[in-house]
Design a protein around this motif. Structure first.
Motif, PDB file in Angstrom:
ATOM      1  N   PRO A  81      70.129  73.631 -12.333  1.00 57.14           N
ATOM      2  CA  PRO A  81      69.997  73.337 -11.225  1.00 57.14           C
ATOM      3  C   PRO A  81      71.220  74.177  -9.706  1.00 57.14           C
ATOM      4  CG  PRO A  81      70.205  71.296 -12.157  1.00 57.14           C
ATOM      5  CD  PRO A  81      70.277  73.440 -13.421  1.00 57.14           C
ATOM      6  N   GLU A  82      72.290  74.469 -10.258  1.00 59.55           N
ATOM      7  CA  GLU A  82      73.522  74.972  -9.926  1.00 59.55           C
ATOM      8  C   GLU A  82      72.914  76.550  -8.836  1.00 59.55           C
ATOM      9  OE1 GLU A  82      73.866  74.656 -12.694  1.00 59.55           O
ATOM     10  OE2 GLU A  82      74.304  76.522 -13.373  1.00 59.55           O
ATOM     11  N   GLU A  83      71.946  76.983  -9.218  1.00 65.92           N
ATOM     12  CA  GLU A  83      71.209  78.704  -8.640  1.00 65.92           C
ATOM     13  C   GLU A  83      70.475  78.203  -6.800  1.00 65.92           C
ATOM     14  OE1 GLU A  83      70.965  80.640 -11.670  1.00 65.92           O
ATOM     15  OE2 GLU A  83      72.934  81.149 -12.071  1.00 65.92           O
ATOM     16  N   ILE A  84      70.152  76.998  -6.894  1.00 68.89           N
ATOM     17  CA  ILE A  84      68.915  76.794  -6.531  1.00 68.89           C
ATOM     18  C   ILE A  84      69.189  76.058  -5.143  1.00 68.89           C
ATOM     19  CG2 ILE A  84      67.145  74.768  -5.892  1.00 68.89           C
ATOM     20  CD1 ILE A  84      66.947  76.399  -8.048  1.00 68.89           C
ATOM     21  N   LYS A  85      68.866  77.116  -4.014  1.00 65.76           N
ATOM     22  CA  LYS A  85      69.542  76.855  -3.272  1.00 65.76           C
ATOM     23  C   LYS A  85      69.199  76.007  -2.129  1.00 65.76           C
ATOM     24  CE  LYS A  85      71.760  82.101  -3.084  1.00 65.76           C
ATOM     25  NZ  LYS A  85      70.240  82.685  -4.254  1.00 65.76           N
ATOM     26  N   GLU A  86      69.287  76.191  -0.481  1.00 62.27           N
ATOM     27  CA  GLU A  86      69.164  75.102   0.097  1.00 62.27           C
ATOM     28  C   GLU A  86      67.428  75.700   0.827  1.00 62.27           C
ATOM     29  OE1 GLU A  86      71.246  73.771   4.083  1.00 62.27           O
ATOM     30  OE2 GLU A  86      73.069  73.510   2.473  1.00 62.27           O
ATOM     31  N   SER A  87      67.724  76.942   0.931  1.00 67.47           N
ATOM     32  CA  SER A  87      65.767  76.999   0.717  1.00 67.47           C
ATOM     33  C   SER A  87      64.652  77.069   0.086  1.00 67.47           C
ATOM     34  CB  SER A  87      66.111  78.918   1.483  1.00 67.47           C
ATOM     35  OG  SER A  87      66.931  79.592  -0.181  1.00 67.47           O
ATOM     36  N   PHE A  88      65.510  76.475  -1.036  1.00 67.06           N
ATOM     37  CA  PHE A  88      64.429  76.705  -1.728  1.00 67.06           C
ATOM     38  C   PHE A  88      63.164  75.514  -1.988  1.00 67.06           C
ATOM     39  CE2 PHE A  88      61.806  74.398  -5.607  1.00 67.06           C
ATOM     40  CZ  PHE A  88      61.546  76.032  -6.485  1.00 67.06           C
ATOM     41  N   PRO A  89      63.413  74.857  -0.850  1.00 68.41           N
ATOM     42  CA  PRO A  89      61.831  73.945  -1.026  1.00 68.41           C
ATOM     43  C   PRO A  89      61.061  73.923   0.426  1.00 68.41           C
ATOM     44  CG  PRO A  89      64.074  72.258  -0.267  1.00 68.41           C
ATOM     45  CD  PRO A  89      64.381  73.891  -0.885  1.00 68.41           C
ATOM     46  N   GLY A  90      61.638  74.665   1.599  1.00 69.00           N
ATOM     47  CA  GLY A  90      60.873  75.659   2.307  1.00 69.00           C
ATOM     48  C   GLY A  90      60.360  76.203   1.218  1.00 69.00           C
ATOM     49  N   PHE A  91      60.503  77.418   0.825  1.00 68.11           N
ATOM     50  CA  PHE A  91      59.768  78.602  -0.304  1.00 68.11           C
ATOM     51  C   PHE A  91      59.108  77.329  -0.817  1.00 68.11           C
ATOM     52  CE2 PHE A  91      63.475  81.238   0.760  1.00 68.11           C
ATOM     53  CZ  PHE A  91      62.742  82.288   0.765  1.00 68.11           C
ATOM     54  N   ALA A  92      59.347  76.349  -1.230  1.00 71.16           N
ATOM     55  CA  ALA A  92      58.085  76.358  -1.899  1.00 71.16           C
ATOM     56  C   ALA A  92      56.504  75.351  -1.759  1.00 71.16           C
ATOM     57  CB  ALA A  92      58.894  74.630  -3.305  1.00 71.16           C
ATOM     58  N   GLU A  93      57.359  74.701  -0.451  1.00 74.92           N
ATOM     59  CA  GLU A  93      56.131  74.229   0.693  1.00 74.92           C
ATOM     60  C   GLU A  93      55.214  75.368   0.849  1.00 74.92           C
ATOM     61  OE1 GLU A  93      55.086  71.333   1.264  1.00 74.92           O
ATOM     62  OE2 GLU A  93      56.613  69.965   1.011  1.00 74.92           O
ATOM     63  N   ALA A  94      56.023  76.528   1.186  1.00 73.75           N
ATOM     64  CA  ALA A  94      55.750  78.045   2.276  1.00 73.75           C
ATOM     65  C   ALA A  94      54.361  78.530   1.021  1.00 73.75           C
ATOM     66  CB  ALA A  94      56.155  78.785   2.484  1.00 73.75           C
ATOM     67  N   TYR A  95      55.072  78.679  -0.395  1.00 72.96           N
ATOM     68  CA  TYR A  95      54.271  78.589  -1.467  1.00 72.96           C
ATOM     69  C   TYR A  95      52.787  78.157  -1.003  1.00 72.96           C
ATOM     70  CZ  TYR A  95      52.144  79.664  -6.562  1.00 72.96           C
ATOM     71  OH  TYR A  95      51.788  80.124  -6.607  1.00 72.96           O
ATOM     72  N   LEU A  96      52.888  76.775  -1.521  1.00 74.06           N
ATOM     73  CA  LEU A  96      51.636  75.469  -1.538  1.00 74.06           C
ATOM     74  C   LEU A  96      50.106  75.624   0.006  1.00 74.06           C
ATOM     75  CD1 LEU A  96      53.434  73.130  -3.423  1.00 74.06           C
ATOM     76  CD2 LEU A  96      51.622  74.434  -4.338  1.00 74.06           C
TER      77      LEU A  96
END
Ligand code: HEC
Length: 148
Positions: A81-96
């Motif tokens: 979890p410590e390697e997950i950046k703030e950009s992650f949720p945006g990329f996950a939304e963009a993927y879906l």
């Protein structure tokens, strides 16, 4: 054994690292994180659709059947979890949402070019997130893209 476990077993040696310089054999099999297990399923799904995308014969059912299995990308726990950046949720939304755009293109019965473009956009989203989070699988991810 469920499908996820079978896929997990198949990719048991894949991880975020590029090939380690000194490969070590792990004495025990480590359970993949929920996010890694989701990623393995996503990889297998998209690899299995590549040939159809290339031929322009993807169907709406192909994409709809995997949509739910990819949804946990937003919530599944990662290995580190410590390697997950703030950009992650945006990329996950963009993927879906790019997966949904692919479904839309199929709903509108777009031509082969439109299918390939929407398919490659999904894979480009895998690539963008991985450039920031987990570079190891990048070559494999790029290999899923369809040449135009
Ligand atoms: C929102 C960011 C993001 C997106 C989008 C994304 N990934 Fe990942 N991926 C990750 C992270 C973070 C990990 C590390 C997961 C862990 O170890 O818990 C990972 C792990 C992986 C792994 C290694 C799994 C293992 O065995 O440990 C593969 C392969 C992979 N992703 C492929 C893909 C493919 C193919 C796509 C698109 C279809 C994709 N990823 C989309 C962030 C992303």
């Amino acid at each position: 054994m469920n499908k996820l476990a079978a896929v997990g077993l198949l990719f048991a040696l894949v991880a975020c690292q590029q090939e380690p310089s000194q490969p070590k054999r792990s004495p025990r099999v480590v359970e993949p994180s929920a996010l890694a297990a989701t990623m393995r399923e996503m990889t297998a799904d998209m690899e299995s659709l590549k040939a159809k995308a290339q031929a322009g014969t993807l169907t709406l059912a192909d994409v709809e059947s995997l949509r739910a299995a990819h949804e946990p990308i937003k919530t599944a726990d990662p290995t580190k979890p410590e390697e997950i950046k703030e950009s992650f949720p945006g990329f996950a939304e963009a993927y879906l949402s790019n997966l949904d755009a692919l479904a839309d293109a199929l709903r509108q019965q777009g031509n082969r070019e439109a299918q390939i473009e929407a398919f490659n956009t999904v894979i480009a989203t895998c690539e963008s997130c991985h450039q920031q989070h987990c570079p190891g699988p990048l070559d494999r991810i790029r290999g899923i893209k369809v040449e135009q």
